[in-house]
Design an enzyme around this catalytic site. Structure first.
Site, PDB file in Angstrom:
ATOM      1  N   ARG A  76      33.247  24.155  32.251  1.00  0.00           N
ATOM      2  CA  ARG A  76      31.713  23.771  31.793  1.00  0.00           C
ATOM      3  C   ARG A  76      30.795  23.458  32.873  1.00  0.00           C
ATOM      4  O   ARG A  76      29.761  23.740  32.856  1.00  0.00           O
ATOM      5  CB  ARG A  76      31.648  22.638  30.524  1.00  0.00           C
ATOM      6  CG  ARG A  76      32.358  23.245  29.349  1.00  0.00           C
ATOM      7  CD  ARG A  76      32.123  22.210  28.319  1.00  0.00           C
ATOM      8  NE  ARG A  76      33.080  22.350  27.093  1.00  0.00           N
ATOM      9  CZ  ARG A  76      32.920  23.214  26.096  1.00  0.00           C
ATOM     10  NH1 ARG A  76      31.933  24.066  26.153  1.00  0.00           N
ATOM     11  NH2 ARG A  76      33.538  23.050  25.211  1.00  0.00           N
ATOM     12  N   GLU A 112      21.754  28.334  21.397  1.00  0.00           N
ATOM     13  CA  GLU A 112      23.294  28.769  21.743  1.00  0.00           C
ATOM     14  C   GLU A 112      23.348  28.957  22.948  1.00  0.00           C
ATOM     15  O   GLU A 112      22.598  29.529  23.804  1.00  0.00           O
ATOM     16  CB  GLU A 112      23.480  29.960  20.618  1.00  0.00           C
ATOM     17  CG  GLU A 112      24.917  30.603  20.614  1.00  0.00           C
ATOM     18  CD  GLU A 112      25.819  29.574  20.178  1.00  0.00           C
ATOM     19  OE1 GLU A 112      26.072  28.686  20.806  1.00  0.00           O
ATOM     20  OE2 GLU A 112      26.424  30.137  19.207  1.00  0.00           O
ATOM     21  N   ASP A 113      24.731  28.828  23.654  1.00  0.00           N
ATOM     22  CA  ASP A 113      25.042  29.233  24.775  1.00  0.00           C
ATOM     23  C   ASP A 113      25.242  30.849  25.023  1.00  0.00           C
ATOM     24  O   ASP A 113      24.779  31.259  25.756  1.00  0.00           O
ATOM     25  CB  ASP A 113      26.270  28.422  25.284  1.00  0.00           C
ATOM     26  CG  ASP A 113      27.467  28.572  24.277  1.00  0.00           C
ATOM     27  OD1 ASP A 113      27.313  28.961  23.391  1.00  0.00           O
ATOM     28  OD2 ASP A 113      28.530  28.182  24.951  1.00  0.00           O
ATOM     29  N   THR A 144      28.821  32.692  14.373  1.00  0.00           N
ATOM     30  CA  THR A 144      28.395  31.138  14.504  1.00  0.00           C
ATOM     31  C   THR A 144      26.975  30.936  14.377  1.00  0.00           C
ATOM     32  O   THR A 144      26.483  30.305  13.488  1.00  0.00           O
ATOM     33  CB  THR A 144      28.756  30.701  16.054  1.00  0.00           C
ATOM     34  OG1 THR A 144      29.955  30.872  16.149  1.00  0.00           O
ATOM     35  CG2 THR A 144      28.569  28.948  16.281  1.00  0.00           C
ATOM     36  N   ASP A 151      28.584  36.229  20.501  1.00  0.00           N
ATOM     37  CA  ASP A 151      29.161  37.207  20.572  1.00  0.00           C
ATOM     38  C   ASP A 151      29.382  38.085  19.424  1.00  0.00           C
ATOM     39  O   ASP A 151      28.668  39.025  19.259  1.00  0.00           O
ATOM     40  CB  ASP A 151      30.801  36.432  21.054  1.00  0.00           C
ATOM     41  CG  ASP A 151      31.927  37.400  21.228  1.00  0.00           C
ATOM     42  OD1 ASP A 151      31.588  38.663  21.462  1.00  0.00           O
ATOM     43  OD2 ASP A 151      32.951  36.897  21.313  1.00  0.00           O
ATOM     44  N   PHE A 179      34.784  37.635  28.829  1.00  0.00           N
ATOM     45  CA  PHE A 179      34.967  36.472  28.771  1.00  0.00           C
ATOM     46  C   PHE A 179      34.322  35.827  30.059  1.00  0.00           C
ATOM     47  O   PHE A 179      34.582  35.938  31.289  1.00  0.00           O
ATOM     48  CB  PHE A 179      36.238  35.636  28.331  1.00  0.00           C
ATOM     49  CG  PHE A 179      36.076  34.539  27.774  1.00  0.00           C
ATOM     50  CD1 PHE A 179      35.831  34.584  26.462  1.00  0.00           C
ATOM     51  CD2 PHE A 179      36.431  33.293  28.483  1.00  0.00           C
ATOM     52  CE1 PHE A 179      35.911  33.236  25.586  1.00  0.00           C
ATOM     53  CE2 PHE A 179      36.363  32.238  27.622  1.00  0.00           C
ATOM     54  CZ  PHE A 179      36.186  32.084  26.410  1.00  0.00           C
ATOM     55  N   LYS A 212      26.298  39.182  23.972  1.00  0.00           N
ATOM     56  CA  LYS A 212      27.001  40.617  24.038  1.00  0.00           C
ATOM     57  C   LYS A 212      26.524  41.426  22.989  1.00  0.00           C
ATOM     58  O   LYS A 212      27.100  41.505  22.064  1.00  0.00           O
ATOM     59  CB  LYS A 212      28.325  40.042  23.980  1.00  0.00           C
ATOM     60  CG  LYS A 212      28.797  39.167  24.828  1.00  0.00           C
ATOM     61  CD  LYS A 212      30.576  38.636  24.632  1.00  0.00           C
ATOM     62  CE  LYS A 212      30.938  37.667  25.622  1.00  0.00           C
ATOM     63  NZ  LYS A 212      32.176  37.322  25.309  1.00  0.00           N
TER      64      LYS A 212
HETATM   65  P1  IMP Z   1      30.469  34.183  17.908  1.00  0.00           P
HETATM   66  O1  IMP Z   1      30.460  33.355  16.662  1.00  0.00           O
HETATM   67  O2  IMP Z   1      31.421  35.215  18.094  1.00  0.00           O
HETATM   68  O3  IMP Z   1      28.946  34.555  18.083  1.00  0.00           O
HETATM   69  O4  IMP Z   1      30.702  33.179  19.222  1.00  0.00           O
HETATM   70  C1  IMP Z   1      30.051  32.275  19.678  1.00  0.00           C
HETATM   71  C2  IMP Z   1      30.531  31.145  20.253  1.00  0.00           C
HETATM   72  O5  IMP Z   1      31.954  31.571  20.877  1.00  0.00           O
HETATM   73  C3  IMP Z   1      30.125  30.616  21.466  1.00  0.00           C
HETATM   74  O6  IMP Z   1      29.128  29.305  21.062  1.00  0.00           O
HETATM   75  C4  IMP Z   1      30.849  30.163  22.369  1.00  0.00           C
HETATM   76  O7  IMP Z   1      31.454  28.709  22.151  1.00  0.00           O
HETATM   77  C5  IMP Z   1      32.136  31.149  22.363  1.00  0.00           C
HETATM   78  N1  IMP Z   1      32.193  32.157  22.953  1.00  0.00           N
HETATM   79  C6  IMP Z   1      32.089  33.425  23.015  1.00  0.00           C
HETATM   80  N2  IMP Z   1      32.185  34.072  24.017  1.00  0.00           N
HETATM   81  C7  IMP Z   1      32.283  33.421  24.888  1.00  0.00           C
HETATM   82  C8  IMP Z   1      32.678  33.526  26.316  1.00  0.00           C
HETATM   83  O8  IMP Z   1      32.396  34.587  26.890  1.00  0.00           O
HETATM   84  N3  IMP Z   1      32.726  32.455  26.972  1.00  0.00           N
HETATM   85  C9  IMP Z   1      32.826  31.124  26.492  1.00  0.00           C
HETATM   86  N4  IMP Z   1      32.617  30.809  25.213  1.00  0.00           N
HETATM   87  C10 IMP Z   1      32.555  32.022  24.375  1.00  0.00           C
END
Ligand code: IMP
Length: 179
Positions: free
Chosen positions: A165, A99-100, A107, A103, A152, A131
Protein backbone atom coordinates in the site's frame (compact mmCIF):
# COMPACT_ATOMS: atom_id res chain seq x y z
CA UNK A 1 11.72 -4.29 -8.98
CA UNK A 2 11.47 -7.11 -6.45
CA UNK A 3 9.88 -6.56 -3.03
CA UNK A 4 9.18 -9.38 -0.58
CA UNK A 5 9.88 -11.98 -3.29
CA UNK A 6 7.30 -10.38 -5.61
CA UNK A 7 8.24 -8.98 -9.02
CA UNK A 8 6.52 -5.64 -9.65
CA UNK A 9 6.59 -3.44 -12.74
CA UNK A 10 5.55 0.22 -12.71
CA UNK A 11 2.19 0.72 -14.38
CA UNK A 12 1.24 4.34 -13.55
CA UNK A 13 3.97 6.72 -12.43
CA UNK A 14 3.59 8.96 -9.40
CA UNK A 15 3.71 12.16 -11.49
CA UNK A 16 0.80 10.99 -13.69
CA UNK A 17 -1.26 10.12 -10.60
CA UNK A 18 -0.54 13.56 -9.12
CA UNK A 19 -1.49 15.34 -12.33
CA UNK A 20 -4.76 13.42 -12.75
CA UNK A 21 -5.65 13.85 -9.06
CA UNK A 22 -5.22 17.62 -9.39
CA UNK A 23 -7.43 17.68 -12.51
CA UNK A 24 -10.21 15.77 -10.73
CA UNK A 25 -9.92 18.01 -7.64
CA UNK A 26 -10.33 21.10 -9.83
CA UNK A 27 -13.42 19.64 -11.55
CA UNK A 28 -14.94 18.73 -8.18
CA UNK A 29 -14.14 22.19 -6.83
CA UNK A 30 -16.04 23.75 -9.75
CA UNK A 31 -18.99 21.40 -9.26
CA UNK A 32 -19.20 22.12 -5.51
CA UNK A 33 -18.36 25.83 -5.50
CA UNK A 34 -20.04 27.52 -2.48
CA UNK A 35 -20.71 24.06 -0.95
CA UNK A 36 -18.94 21.99 1.68
CA UNK A 37 -19.12 18.45 0.32
CA UNK A 38 -18.37 15.46 2.52
CA UNK A 39 -15.89 12.94 1.18
CA UNK A 40 -16.54 9.32 2.14
CA UNK A 41 -13.40 7.26 1.66
CA UNK A 42 -13.72 3.50 1.27
CA UNK A 43 -11.11 1.91 3.54
CA UNK A 44 -8.44 0.83 3.32
CA UNK A 45 -7.46 1.34 -0.30
CA UNK A 46 -8.64 4.93 -0.88
CA UNK A 47 -6.80 6.63 1.99
CA UNK A 48 -3.83 7.93 -0.02
CA UNK A 49 -5.87 9.04 -3.05
CA UNK A 50 -8.42 10.74 -0.77
CA UNK A 51 -5.77 12.63 1.19
CA UNK A 52 -4.12 13.89 -2.01
CA UNK A 53 -7.50 14.76 -3.57
CA UNK A 54 -8.84 16.89 -0.69
CA UNK A 55 -5.59 18.87 -0.44
CA UNK A 56 -5.97 19.92 -4.11
CA UNK A 57 -9.56 21.10 -3.62
CA UNK A 58 -10.23 24.83 -3.61
CA UNK A 59 -13.48 24.49 -1.61
CA UNK A 60 -13.75 23.36 2.02
CA UNK A 61 -14.75 19.77 2.68
CA UNK A 62 -15.36 17.24 5.42
CA UNK A 63 -14.14 13.65 5.53
CA UNK A 64 -15.50 10.37 6.84
CA UNK A 65 -14.75 6.72 6.12
CA UNK A 66 -16.57 3.45 5.56
CA UNK A 67 -14.97 0.03 5.56
CA UNK A 68 -16.24 -3.05 3.79
CA UNK A 69 -14.64 -6.31 2.86
CA UNK A 70 -15.10 -8.57 -0.14
CA UNK A 71 -11.61 -9.57 -1.24
CA UNK A 72 -9.24 -12.32 -0.13
CA UNK A 73 -5.94 -12.21 -2.07
CA UNK A 74 -6.74 -11.43 -5.71
CA UNK A 75 -10.30 -12.80 -5.62
CA UNK A 76 -13.57 -11.06 -4.80
CA UNK A 77 -15.66 -13.28 -2.52
CA UNK A 78 -18.79 -11.76 -4.07
CA UNK A 79 -20.30 -10.91 -0.68
CA UNK A 80 -19.84 -7.45 0.77
CA UNK A 81 -19.55 -7.19 4.55
CA UNK A 82 -19.84 -3.84 6.38
CA UNK A 83 -16.95 -3.56 8.83
CA UNK A 84 -17.10 0.15 9.78
CA UNK A 85 -19.94 2.56 9.01
CA UNK A 86 -19.67 6.34 8.60
CA UNK A 87 -20.33 8.42 11.71
CA UNK A 88 -21.44 11.66 9.98
CA UNK A 89 -25.06 12.56 9.30
CA UNK A 90 -25.17 12.87 5.49
CA UNK A 91 -28.86 13.80 5.17
CA UNK A 92 -29.13 16.78 2.75
CA UNK A 93 -25.33 16.76 2.28
CA UNK A 94 -23.36 16.58 -0.98
CA UNK A 95 -21.57 13.25 -0.68
CA UNK A 96 -18.46 12.34 -2.70
CA UNK A 97 -17.63 8.63 -2.44
CA UNK A 98 -13.93 7.94 -3.08
CA UNK A 99 -12.84 4.48 -4.20
CA UNK A 100 -9.34 3.29 -5.09
CA UNK A 101 -10.41 0.86 -7.80
CA UNK A 102 -13.68 -0.37 -9.28
CA UNK A 103 -13.45 -3.93 -10.53
CA UNK A 104 -16.84 -5.70 -10.64
CA UNK A 105 -18.53 -2.67 -9.06
CA UNK A 106 -20.13 -4.72 -6.26
CA UNK A 107 -18.46 -2.64 -3.54
CA UNK A 108 -19.38 0.76 -4.98
CA UNK A 109 -22.98 -0.34 -5.64
CA UNK A 110 -23.35 -1.56 -2.03
CA UNK A 111 -21.98 1.73 -0.68
CA UNK A 112 -23.90 4.01 -3.02
CA UNK A 113 -27.18 2.23 -2.15
CA UNK A 114 -26.35 2.58 1.55
CA UNK A 115 -25.58 6.32 1.23
CA UNK A 116 -28.82 6.95 -0.71
CA UNK A 117 -30.85 5.49 2.18
CA UNK A 118 -29.74 8.46 4.32
CA UNK A 119 -31.27 11.04 1.92
CA UNK A 120 -28.19 13.02 0.80
CA UNK A 121 -28.52 16.13 -1.44
CA UNK A 122 -26.36 14.37 -4.06
CA UNK A 123 -23.99 11.43 -4.44
CA UNK A 124 -20.90 11.70 -6.66
CA UNK A 125 -18.57 8.77 -7.28
CA UNK A 126 -14.83 9.20 -7.79
CA UNK A 127 -12.46 6.33 -8.42
CA UNK A 128 -8.76 6.43 -9.14
CA UNK A 129 -8.89 3.27 -11.28
CA UNK A 130 -11.62 1.50 -13.24
CA UNK A 131 -11.49 -1.88 -14.96
CA UNK A 132 -14.14 -1.32 -17.68
CA UNK A 133 -14.00 -4.93 -18.90
CA UNK A 134 -15.08 -6.17 -15.47
CA UNK A 135 -17.57 -3.60 -14.26
CA UNK A 136 -21.28 -4.37 -14.11
CA UNK A 137 -23.18 -1.51 -12.44
CA UNK A 138 -26.44 0.18 -13.41
CA UNK A 139 -25.13 3.76 -12.96
CA UNK A 140 -22.23 5.85 -14.32
CA UNK A 141 -19.03 6.50 -12.43
CA UNK A 142 -18.73 10.28 -12.34
CA UNK A 143 -14.93 10.73 -12.19
CA UNK A 144 -12.35 8.12 -13.23
CA UNK A 145 -8.61 8.66 -12.83
CA UNK A 146 -7.48 5.93 -15.21
CA UNK A 147 -9.15 3.05 -17.03
CA UNK A 148 -7.00 -0.08 -16.82
CA UNK A 149 -7.11 -3.64 -18.19
CA UNK A 150 -8.40 -6.41 -15.92
CA UNK A 151 -5.09 -7.02 -14.15
CA UNK A 152 -4.24 -6.96 -10.46
CA UNK A 153 -2.38 -3.79 -9.42
CA UNK A 154 -0.90 -2.56 -6.13
CA UNK A 155 0.60 0.59 -4.59
CA UNK A 156 -0.69 4.11 -3.84
CA UNK A 157 -3.07 2.59 -1.27
CA UNK A 158 -3.89 -0.63 -3.13
CA UNK A 159 -2.75 -3.89 -1.56
CA UNK A 160 -2.20 -7.55 -2.16
CA UNK A 161 -3.01 -9.22 1.18
CA UNK A 162 -2.17 -5.94 2.97
CA UNK A 163 1.23 -5.55 1.27
CA UNK A 164 2.49 -2.74 -1.01
CA UNK A 165 0.00 0.00 0.00
CA UNK A 166 2.87 2.37 0.85
CA UNK A 167 4.38 2.38 -2.65
CA UNK A 168 4.10 5.87 -4.22
CA UNK A 169 3.14 4.67 -7.73
CA UNK A 170 0.92 1.89 -9.15
CA UNK A 171 2.52 -1.43 -10.01
CA UNK A 172 1.48 -4.63 -11.74
CA UNK A 173 2.29 -7.91 -10.00
CA UNK A 174 4.36 -10.03 -12.41
CA UNK A 175 4.68 -13.03 -10.12
CA UNK A 176 6.61 -14.60 -7.28
CA UNK A 177 10.37 -14.92 -7.83
CA UNK A 178 10.40 -18.31 -6.08
CA UNK A 179 7.94 -19.90 -8.53
P1 IMP B 1 -15.29 -4.60 -6.75
O1 IMP B 1 -16.30 -4.72 -5.66
O2 IMP B 1 -15.15 -5.89 -7.54
O3 IMP B 1 -15.50 -3.43 -7.65
O4 IMP B 1 -13.89 -4.44 -6.06
C1 IMP B 1 -13.49 -3.26 -5.46
C2 IMP B 1 -12.46 -3.50 -4.39
O5 IMP B 1 -11.67 -4.65 -4.68
C3 IMP B 1 -11.48 -2.36 -4.31
O6 IMP B 1 -11.88 -1.42 -3.35
C4 IMP B 1 -10.19 -3.05 -3.90
O7 IMP B 1 -10.13 -3.13 -2.50
C5 IMP B 1 -10.30 -4.43 -4.46
N1 IMP B 1 -9.59 -4.60 -5.74
C6 IMP B 1 -10.13 -4.85 -6.95
N2 IMP B 1 -9.19 -4.94 -7.90
C7 IMP B 1 -8.00 -4.73 -7.27
C8 IMP B 1 -6.63 -4.65 -7.74
O8 IMP B 1 -6.28 -4.79 -8.93
N3 IMP B 1 -5.71 -4.40 -6.77
C9 IMP B 1 -6.00 -4.22 -5.46
N4 IMP B 1 -7.27 -4.27 -4.99
C10 IMP B 1 -8.26 -4.52 -5.89
Amino acid sequence: MIIQNTKLTCFIEQSRIQQRTTEIAHELSKKFVDQTPIFIGILNGSFIFLSDLIREMTVPSEVDFIKVSSYAGEQSTGTIRLIKDISADITHRHVIIVEDIIDTGLTIKFIKDRMLEAGPASVTIVTLLLKPDMVKIPFPVDYVGFEIPPEFVVGYGLDYDQQFRYLPAIYRIEGNVNE
